[in-house]
Design a protein around this motif. Structure first.
Motif, short mmCIF file in Angstrom:
data_model
loop_
_atom_site.label_atom_id
_atom_site.label_comp_id
_atom_site.label_asym_id
_atom_site.label_seq_id
_atom_site.Cartn_x
_atom_site.Cartn_y
_atom_site.Cartn_z
N LEU A 153 57.12 55.22 36.65
CA LEU A 153 57.31 53.79 36.49
C LEU A 153 57.81 53.51 35.07
CD1 LEU A 153 54.38 54.28 38.14
CD2 LEU A 153 54.63 51.82 38.45
N THR A 154 58.59 52.45 34.93
CA THR A 154 59.04 52.00 33.62
C THR A 154 58.91 50.49 33.56
OG1 THR A 154 61.33 51.93 34.44
CG2 THR A 154 60.67 53.89 33.21
N SER A 155 58.65 49.96 32.36
CA SER A 155 58.53 48.51 32.21
C SER A 155 59.44 48.04 31.08
CB SER A 155 57.09 48.11 31.92
OG SER A 155 56.67 48.57 30.65
N ALA A 156 59.67 46.74 31.05
CA ALA A 156 60.54 46.15 30.05
C ALA A 156 59.76 45.97 28.74
CB ALA A 156 61.10 44.84 30.58
N GLY A 157 59.77 44.76 28.16
CA GLY A 157 59.05 44.55 26.90
C GLY A 157 57.55 44.72 27.06
N ALA A 158 56.84 44.58 25.94
CA ALA A 158 55.40 44.85 25.93
C ALA A 158 54.64 44.02 26.96
CB ALA A 158 54.85 44.60 24.53
N ALA A 159 54.97 42.72 27.07
CA ALA A 159 54.27 41.88 28.04
C ALA A 159 54.54 42.36 29.46
CB ALA A 159 54.69 40.42 27.88
N ALA A 160 55.75 42.85 29.71
CA ALA A 160 56.07 43.39 31.03
C ALA A 160 55.25 44.65 31.31
CB ALA A 160 57.56 43.70 31.14
N GLY A 161 54.81 45.33 30.24
CA GLY A 161 53.91 46.47 30.44
C GLY A 161 52.62 46.05 31.10
N LEU A 162 52.14 44.84 30.79
CA LEU A 162 50.94 44.32 31.45
C LEU A 162 51.21 44.06 32.93
CD1 LEU A 162 49.55 41.81 28.79
CD2 LEU A 162 48.48 43.93 29.56
N ASP A 163 52.40 43.51 33.24
CA ASP A 163 52.76 43.32 34.64
C ASP A 163 52.73 44.65 35.39
OD1 ASP A 163 53.77 40.37 34.91
OD2 ASP A 163 54.74 41.10 33.11
N MET A 164 53.28 45.68 34.76
CA MET A 164 53.31 47.00 35.39
C MET A 164 51.91 47.56 35.58
SD MET A 164 55.11 50.49 33.99
CE MET A 164 53.95 50.54 32.60
N CYS A 165 51.05 47.40 34.57
CA CYS A 165 49.68 47.90 34.68
C CYS A 165 48.92 47.20 35.81
CB CYS A 165 48.95 47.73 33.35
SG CYS A 165 49.54 48.82 32.04
N LEU A 166 49.10 45.88 35.92
CA LEU A 166 48.45 45.14 37.01
C LEU A 166 48.97 45.60 38.36
CD1 LEU A 166 48.44 41.58 35.43
CD2 LEU A 166 46.44 43.02 35.87
N HIS A 167 50.25 45.92 38.41
CA HIS A 167 50.85 46.46 39.64
C HIS A 167 50.19 47.80 40.00
CE1 HIS A 167 53.87 47.80 42.52
NE2 HIS A 167 54.07 48.88 41.78
N MET A 168 49.97 48.66 39.01
CA MET A 168 49.34 49.95 39.28
C MET A 168 47.89 49.77 39.71
SD MET A 168 50.90 52.67 36.52
CE MET A 168 50.65 51.71 35.03
N ILE A 169 47.19 48.83 39.10
CA ILE A 169 45.80 48.55 39.49
C ILE A 169 45.76 48.08 40.94
CG2 ILE A 169 43.83 47.02 39.08
CD1 ILE A 169 44.71 47.05 36.07
N ARG A 170 46.70 47.23 41.32
CA ARG A 170 46.75 46.76 42.71
C ARG A 170 47.04 47.92 43.65
NH1 ARG A 170 50.55 41.78 43.82
NH2 ARG A 170 52.02 43.22 42.85
N ARG A 171 47.93 48.82 43.25
CA ARG A 171 48.20 50.01 44.07
C ARG A 171 46.94 50.86 44.24
NH1 ARG A 171 53.26 53.47 41.99
NH2 ARG A 171 51.81 55.04 42.78
N ASP A 172 46.16 50.98 43.16
CA ASP A 172 45.00 51.86 43.17
C ASP A 172 43.81 51.25 43.92
OD1 ASP A 172 46.44 53.66 41.64
OD2 ASP A 172 45.53 53.02 39.74
N PHE A 173 43.55 49.95 43.69
CA PHE A 173 42.29 49.37 44.17
C PHE A 173 42.43 48.04 44.90
CE2 PHE A 173 41.24 52.07 40.50
CZ PHE A 173 40.36 52.96 41.13
N GLY A 174 43.66 47.60 45.15
CA GLY A 174 43.85 46.39 45.93
C GLY A 174 44.06 45.13 45.10
N SER A 175 44.48 44.07 45.79
CA SER A 175 44.86 42.82 45.12
C SER A 175 43.68 42.12 44.47
CB SER A 175 45.54 41.88 46.11
OG SER A 175 46.74 42.43 46.58
N ALA A 176 42.50 42.16 45.09
CA ALA A 176 41.35 41.44 44.53
C ALA A 176 40.97 41.99 43.17
CB ALA A 176 40.16 41.52 45.50
N VAL A 177 40.93 43.31 43.04
CA VAL A 177 40.59 43.94 41.76
C VAL A 177 41.68 43.64 40.73
CG1 VAL A 177 40.24 46.15 40.58
CG2 VAL A 177 39.20 45.76 42.82
N ALA A 178 42.94 43.71 41.16
CA ALA A 178 44.05 43.43 40.24
C ALA A 178 44.03 41.97 39.80
CB ALA A 178 45.37 43.77 40.91
N ALA A 179 43.73 41.06 40.72
CA ALA A 179 43.68 39.64 40.36
C ALA A 179 42.59 39.37 39.34
CB ALA A 179 43.46 38.79 41.62
#
Length: 323
Positions: A153-179
């Protein structure tokens, strides 16, 4: 537990490094347990950070072999070439099936290791052209917040890195945990649009004294009017064919594409600095109808006019700051 190794290289950008550490550390399962184990590692015990300070890092590159996910933050251009030992450790981790992600210009490190060859990738929009030039086997997409190729995976600027991390959390443990992790980070789980909405779309430079300067000024002054290729050519005293050829030679784009970007820039300014209705802004920027305006604005900017205004309107920003 899922081990996340964050690789701190020389001249690491502090925010790129700290943001993933924080968002994964804040993540909790419904029963309160922490699903992630965070490990900061480096090629040497002392790492210089971009910003004039140093870090003492207890773990070395062997940590990558023990990780389930490896995060590569961006580094300052002053860092120089990535050490061969780091590139080899990343290659070994990738070969073992480890998930590897980059934040911002950390994509250059993954590209150096050959991990992005033949893949889609992104980085900060300022560096996107350089990434594409240096690594032609990488399909660079500058207008997105992150790219998920599955393992890489790759992300844009630093704030987009947070978007990517939340995406990975959702992949790992589902939307409720990511939310829940998103709420802890005080950000939405999903943002509308890509990083195209943050790019300043400058017009291609026109050489000083160019024969096009007068007609370009006329276009800027008359954006609200209907402007055709024939009108532009007539204004310049050329045939349409000659005008189109000269225009591309001097700007690198077509007259109609230049006109579209000029109208979008005018609309961006009006959305940011006025409270005019969308319909009025469509007329002021020279779009035929509000529907055409919304479609073309989204195509260029990556988000709709109303969403853009919500994010960038001066009064909205000042109100958010006061709140």
């Amino acid at each position: 537990m899922h081990t996340v190794a964050i690789l701190a290289l020389d001249q690491v950008v502090p925010f790129d490094m700290a943001a993933p550490m924080q968002v994964f550390d804040w993540t909790r399962l419904p029963d309160g347990r922490s699903p992630y184990r965070i490990r900061l590692c480096a090629a040497s015990p002392e790492v210089r950070a971009d910003g004039g300070f140093s870090l003492r890092v207890e773990r070395g590159l062997e940590t990558l072999a023990e990780a389930d996910t490896v995060i590569v933050p961006g580094c300052s251009p002053a860092a120089g070439p990535t050490p061969p030992s780091v590139l080899e450790a990343l290659r070994r981790a990738a070969a073992a099936g480890t998930r590897i992600a980059s934040v911002c210009v950390g994509a250059f490190v993954l590209a150096e290791a050959g991990l992005l060859d033949g893949l889609r990738a992104t980085t900060h929009w300022v560096a996107a052209k350089d990434l594409a030039h240096r690594f032609p086997d990488v399909q660079v997409e500058p207008d997105v917040l992150y790219v998920d190729n599955g393992q890489i995976l790759t992300s844009a600027g630093a704030a987009a890195g947070l978007d990517m991390c939340l995406h990975m959390i959702r992949r790992d443990f589902g939307s409720a945990v990511a939310a829940d992790a998103a709420r802890m980070s005080v950000m939405p789980l999903e943002r509308e649009g890509g990083q195209a909405q943050f790019i300043v779309h400058d017009h291609p430079p026109v050489p000083r004294g160019s024969t096009l300067e007068p007609v370009l000024e006329w276009i800027e002054d008359n954006l609200a009017r209907e402007i055709t290729l024939a009108a532009m050519a007539s204004r310049s005293g050329m045939s349409e064919r000659t005008f189109s050829r000269r225009f591309r030679e001097q700007t690198g784009t077509t007259p109609l594409q230049w006109l579209l970007r000029a109208r979008v820039r005018r609309a961006q300014y009006l959305l940011e600095n006025t409270d005019h209705p969308i319909e009025r802004i469509a007329r002021q920027a020279g779009f035929g109808s509000p529907t055409a305006f919304r479609e073309r604005f989204r195509r260029v900017v990556g988000t709709g006019p109303q969403a853009y205004r919500t994010a960038f309107h001066g009064e909205s920003r000042s109100s958010a700051a006061r709140g």
